[in-house]
Design an enzyme around this catalytic site. Sequence first.
Site, PDB file in Angstrom:
ATOM      1  N   GLY A  41       0.728  -1.158   0.066  1.00 27.24           N
ATOM      2  CA  GLY A  41       0.044  -0.169   0.234  1.00 27.24           C
ATOM      3  C   GLY A  41       0.925   1.056  -0.037  1.00 27.24           C
ATOM      4  N   GLY A  46       0.999   3.851   4.084  1.00 24.51           N
ATOM      5  CA  GLY A  46       2.184   3.033   3.330  1.00 24.51           C
ATOM      6  C   GLY A  46       3.082   3.967   2.757  1.00 24.51           C
ATOM      7  CG  HIS A 267     -19.184  11.060   6.207  1.00 26.83           C
ATOM      8  ND1 HIS A 267     -19.727  12.042   6.036  1.00 26.83           N
ATOM      9  CD2 HIS A 267     -17.915  11.465   6.562  1.00 26.83           C
ATOM     10  CE1 HIS A 267     -19.141  13.118   6.079  1.00 26.83           C
ATOM     11  NE2 HIS A 267     -17.718  12.583   6.616  1.00 26.83           N
ATOM     12  NE  ARG A 338     -16.671  12.224  10.147  1.00 31.70           N
ATOM     13  CZ  ARG A 338     -15.380  12.217   9.297  1.00 31.70           C
ATOM     14  NH1 ARG A 338     -15.158  10.873   9.120  1.00 31.70           N
ATOM     15  NH2 ARG A 338     -14.985  13.129   8.907  1.00 31.70           N
ATOM     16  CD  GLU A 454     -10.178   3.177   6.279  1.00 34.28           C
ATOM     17  OE1 GLU A 454      -9.834   4.062   5.412  1.00 34.28           O
ATOM     18  OE2 GLU A 454     -11.369   2.848   6.084  1.00 34.28           O
ATOM     19  CG  LEU A 470      -6.530  12.297   5.968  1.00 32.48           C
ATOM     20  CD1 LEU A 470      -6.594  13.800   5.513  1.00 32.48           C
ATOM     21  CD2 LEU A 470      -6.229  11.607   5.033  1.00 32.48           C
TER      22      LEU A 470
HETATM   23  C1  FAD Z   1     -13.845  10.422   0.414  1.00 31.77           C
HETATM   24  C2  FAD Z   1     -13.006  10.054   1.681  1.00 31.77           C
HETATM   25  C3  FAD Z   1     -12.782  11.387   2.236  1.00 31.77           C
HETATM   26  C4  FAD Z   1     -12.139  11.197   3.581  1.00 31.77           C
HETATM   27  N1  FAD Z   1     -11.681  12.491   3.888  1.00 31.77           N
HETATM   28  C5  FAD Z   1     -10.891  12.421   5.132  1.00 31.77           C
HETATM   29  C6  FAD Z   1     -10.630  13.541   5.901  1.00 31.77           C
HETATM   30  O1  FAD Z   1     -10.960  14.729   5.258  1.00 31.77           O
HETATM   31  N2  FAD Z   1      -9.647  13.628   6.958  1.00 31.77           N
HETATM   32  C7  FAD Z   1      -9.299  12.281   7.464  1.00 31.77           C
HETATM   33  O2  FAD Z   1      -8.635  12.275   8.393  1.00 31.77           O
HETATM   34  N3  FAD Z   1      -9.699  11.105   6.876  1.00 31.77           N
HETATM   35  C8  FAD Z   1     -10.498  11.166   5.600  1.00 31.77           C
HETATM   36  N4  FAD Z   1     -10.836  10.025   5.085  1.00 31.77           N
HETATM   37  C9  FAD Z   1     -10.382   8.737   5.606  1.00 31.77           C
HETATM   38  C10 FAD Z   1      -8.807   8.606   4.951  1.00 31.77           C
HETATM   39  O3  FAD Z   1      -8.566   9.212   3.919  1.00 31.77           O
HETATM   40  C11 FAD Z   1      -8.447   7.292   4.992  1.00 31.77           C
HETATM   41  O4  FAD Z   1      -8.806   6.440   6.226  1.00 31.77           O
HETATM   42  C12 FAD Z   1      -6.904   7.227   4.811  1.00 31.77           C
HETATM   43  O5  FAD Z   1      -6.528   8.127   3.785  1.00 31.77           O
HETATM   44  C13 FAD Z   1      -6.658   5.774   4.522  1.00 31.77           C
HETATM   45  O6  FAD Z   1      -4.921   5.559   4.304  1.00 31.77           O
HETATM   46  P1  FAD Z   1      -4.284   4.220   4.153  1.00 31.77           P
HETATM   47  O7  FAD Z   1      -3.022   4.607   3.735  1.00 31.77           O
HETATM   48  O8  FAD Z   1      -4.580   3.306   5.228  1.00 31.77           O
HETATM   49  O9  FAD Z   1      -5.021   3.650   2.949  1.00 31.77           O
HETATM   50  P2  FAD Z   1      -5.361   4.026   1.507  1.00 31.77           P
HETATM   51  O10 FAD Z   1      -4.912   5.367   1.076  1.00 31.77           O
HETATM   52  O11 FAD Z   1      -6.796   3.280   1.024  1.00 31.77           O
HETATM   53  O12 FAD Z   1      -4.281   3.103   0.600  1.00 31.77           O
HETATM   54  C14 FAD Z   1      -4.409   1.779   0.269  1.00 31.77           C
HETATM   55  C15 FAD Z   1      -3.385   1.357  -0.470  1.00 31.77           C
HETATM   56  O13 FAD Z   1      -3.228   0.008  -0.320  1.00 31.77           O
HETATM   57  C16 FAD Z   1      -2.669  -0.728  -1.577  1.00 31.77           C
HETATM   58  N5  FAD Z   1      -3.583  -1.867  -1.613  1.00 31.77           N
HETATM   59  C17 FAD Z   1      -4.962  -2.415  -1.242  1.00 31.77           C
HETATM   60  N6  FAD Z   1      -5.002  -3.698  -1.447  1.00 31.77           N
HETATM   61  C18 FAD Z   1      -3.870  -4.162  -1.873  1.00 31.77           C
HETATM   62  C19 FAD Z   1      -3.432  -5.353  -2.084  1.00 31.77           C
HETATM   63  N7  FAD Z   1      -4.087  -6.490  -1.907  1.00 31.77           N
HETATM   64  N8  FAD Z   1      -2.025  -5.643  -2.808  1.00 31.77           N
HETATM   65  C20 FAD Z   1      -1.202  -4.375  -2.972  1.00 31.77           C
HETATM   66  N9  FAD Z   1      -1.686  -3.283  -2.727  1.00 31.77           N
HETATM   67  C21 FAD Z   1      -2.978  -2.978  -2.186  1.00 31.77           C
HETATM   68  C22 FAD Z   1      -3.619   0.409  -2.584  1.00 31.77           C
HETATM   69  O14 FAD Z   1      -3.003   0.244  -3.836  1.00 31.77           O
HETATM   70  C23 FAD Z   1      -3.177   1.802  -1.924  1.00 31.77           C
HETATM   71  O15 FAD Z   1      -1.998   1.951  -2.358  1.00 31.77           O
HETATM   72  C24 FAD Z   1     -11.789  10.130   3.882  1.00 31.77           C
HETATM   73  C25 FAD Z   1     -11.836   9.102   3.041  1.00 31.77           C
HETATM   74  C26 FAD Z   1     -12.654   8.805   2.105  1.00 31.77           C
HETATM   75  C27 FAD Z   1     -12.702   7.602   1.394  1.00 31.77           C
END
Ligand code: FAD
Lengths: 671, 246
Positions: A41, A46, A267, A338, A454, A470
């Site tokens: 990720g 990540g 949400h 929320r 997440e 974030l």
């Molecule tokens: C529309 C929206 C708005 C949001 N707004 C806010 C906000 O304003 N403030 C806030 O704090 N949070 C917000 N959130 C929540 C927040 O954005 C997310 O919880 C956070 O960005 C997740 O980050 P992450 O790095 O954990 O995962 P992600 O950014 O989802 O990244 C997941 C990564 O894993 C990779 N991946 C997944 N499965 C596999 C696999 N099997 N093999 C290889 N790679 C894989 C994907 O390619 C990606 O690179 C929002 C979420 C959404 C959906």
Amino acid sequence: MSTLDSKVPEGPIKDKWTTYKDNINLVNPANKRKIDIIVIGTGLAGGSAAATLAEQGYNVKAFCYQDSPRRAHSIAAQGGINAAKNYQGDGDSNYRLFYDTVKGGDYRSREANVYRLAEVSANIIDQCVAQGVPFARDYGGLLDNRSFGGVLVSRTFYAKGQTGQQLLLGAYSAMNRQIARGKIEMYNRHEMLDVVKVDGKARGIIARNLITGELERHSAHAVVIASGGYGNVYFLSTNAMGSNVTAAWKTHKKGAYFANPCFTQIHPTCIPRSGDYQSKLTLMSESLRNDGRIWVPKNLEDAVAIQEGKKKPTELSEDERDYYLERRYPAFGNLVPRDVASRAAKERCDAGFGVNKTGEAVYLDFKSAIERYGKEQAKIHNEENASSARIYELGKGIVEAKYGNLFQMYEKIVDENPYKTPMMIYPATHYTMGGLWVDYNLMTNIEGCYAIGEANFSDHGANRLGASALMQGLADGYFVLPYTIGDYLSNDIRTGEIATDTSEFSEAENSVKEILEKLVNTNGTKPVDYFHKKLGKIMWDKVGMSRNATGLKEAIAEIQELRADFWKDVRVPGGINEVNRELEKAGRVADFLELGELFAKDALVREESCGGHFREESVEIDGEQKGEAKRDDVNYKFVSAWEYKGVPSDAQLHKEQLIYENIELKQRSYK
Amino acid sequence: MDLTLKIWRQKDAKSTGKMVTYPISGIEGHMSFLEMMDILNDELIEKGEEPVAFDHDCREGICGMCSMFINGEAHGPDRKVTTCQLHMRMFEDGETIHIEPFRANAFPVLKDLMIDRSSFDRIQQSGGYISVNTSGNTQDANALPIPKKDADLAMDAATCIGCGACVATCKNSSAMLFVSAKVSQYALLPQGQVEAKDRVLNMVNQMDVEGFGSCTNTGACEVECPKGISIENIARMNRELMKATV
Ligand SMILES: Cc1cc2nc3c(=O)[nH]c(=O)nc-3n(C[C@H](O)[C@H](O)[C@H](O)COP(=O)(O)OP(=O)(O)OC[C@H]3O[C@@H](n4cnc5c(N)ncnc54)[C@H](O)[C@@H]3O)c2cc1C
Ligand code: SF4
Ligand code: FES
């Protein structure tokens, strides 16, 4: 039962992290070169982890399923990121951010982890600014803040409505620097399909190259899962189409406990669905609740007339409107957390007051804000006798500057102008607080396998406050994991490269291959989406915003049946060794069909209402809080961590009791 | 609505492709373009045919993954939207819609409507960053005030989603709008000054290595850019380039 050791360090909460850092084992720079780390990720979690680990000298292999790390779904976050900077001088502090986050999570998160999160939050902002992230600024050139639901201070930093994008591009740029130096090997368009364990430790993965279809073996001394959330189990959500549980679920099946799967956030401010063809739901940032007022008609006849298209919202006078959040929660009004806002919308719509064709929408109205800002601006510009048209124009300018791109997005989708007529919104699945169980070091119960962002369960309890995901992703990746993983890897400096031509890797590869072959050879009659939509409907209707034992039991039976049907009747055209989008989807849905059941089972076991998990059997019977959610701290003050035992129905529950030493447990009241 | 779709089908990077015609009916104006494609694909699967491969992920205009060339325009007939944000209400009953991948030498087709944009990543790797360590020891964020005007302009440039519509639109397949957006973001900020010269030289050099064409100022890119990235950024990048080479 007592296999869960959270490894929280001793000492006062304020000193835990510092003392911990002072006492861990370090890996010297020359030895880091001998150590490989896999990061699944490239979102905020990540991406920031990969960049930092590479910068420290480890050899990093990073994976994402999109065609570039920059496209991880973190990119879609709109509203902002919290940090206890106290730039606004409104009394913010680490403790307050910690307190708000624990309270917002309805006292179901681990104190020490959350305190550490608050503690490093200020660093994140410094770091991002140094990287060139263009946060919003005021006219003095200093950073601007906004406030978000569930708190009473202004601590949210933002970059227009594109905060996630800018933070991710910051992490991506830090990754690019390391890719250029050869310290990160980037594997785009690769999907991890299993984790490989050697002698009980995570030592590699099996990944499918999504262009050639080939299965690849990759080894490392540690594996970091940063694969995001599993909200797509509902089919419709604000997640990206490819967001999945597969990486986390396969890790679970290899022994990692899955914690609190039923803690999901619905949400309150998303664009309502318009038809059966709908493929995803779009979030309207919560920041809109700073200025928008939420209402439905007070009289049922008006609601019906609106549903039938015979009346317009603008025709209703002030006292024909029910600003139900302001009515029910005078202290927080439209800024309640929320979970509270979502349930309140559902309550009104279930009672028949919804405002669109489907009856599943409420209004978010900017009329008052436009007027208020207009008057303020007229004063600033010394226009004492400004006409109402002029006031409207001035006010609209301010609203446009703040939310222009969101309004534009809304208009493109709904084909209505939100400056003129109130927006329609309805709750949608958005975030999953549950995830892989991790200890204070962010390690799962599989040695050497970490989970961040997440994908883990750690910091948000039963409900996440706005702008804190974030923060958590970047805290984990930039500032926490790089320390804690070093402590573990210090034992691996003499291990040498991990071979991939071993039985452990072949076995894992073969089991992946078997699943893929089964999917393409089933040759049934229905496309993958058919099953995904059905699963989504079960989850939404019976494991959604409000849950009860009967519904949950039905959901479990229905999911089991659907899963059996899937394996008999799914049709995946094409082969394995080529680009095959349907095959990718099929694999993900197969895992959702298992997770969904565990999710419902977890919800069934938790016979209390807390945060996003609302059990109809557990509400306050009388008093001021009548009808509100009733938490049960005596019996349910624990993290449920599920151990995989072949099928979800056999999963075994382990409990991590939560201990609160720094915060007094209270009923959350936003009244 | 009933529509006729003419879609580019190509088995893989090595094969040659061709346009194939598919009739489709029952399409509603509120559907997004990609939802229309989903319906087509489910129909193809039910008939036992291979669905059309296309890139997409966020479906809300921010990840930059979707990339269709629709009726001769990158991201189709609407302005300031990506393919995933395009709605069927932009089309008329009975219309024939031509759907092709974004085309450029530097964006080889992988399958059907999917292209390889890794050249964009390599340009960013050549200098699209500020060399600051993620140590947590950076100075306080407010120690360096930045005029709001500059911060806002930097933000405008930073909104580029890396979709490649600018390249697909340009008759020379130039990537100037994309590269200049990144160069501008840093050029407008004090943090970006230290490495400004090397950055612009390296990024422009990499752009040439990847085989993108040169810019002849037609301005077509700006018109089709879903994020409204302005060609003023190209002018700014040219100034940066001048500064770096004298
Ligand atoms: C529309 C929206 C708005 C949001 N707004 C806010 C906000 O304003 N403030 C806030 O704090 N949070 C917000 N959130 C929540 C927040 O954005 C997310 O919880 C956070 O960005 C997740 O980050 P992450 O790095 O954990 O995962 P992600 O950014 O989802 O990244 C997941 C990564 O894993 C990779 N991946 C997944 N499965 C596999 C696999 N099997 N093999 C290889 N790679 C894989 C994907 O390619 C990606 O690179 C929002 C979420 C959404 C959906
Ligand atoms: S400049 Fe515009 S068209 Fe070009 S890649 Fe960026 S967003 Fe896409
Ligand atoms: S799918 Fe993300 S921009 Fe279109």
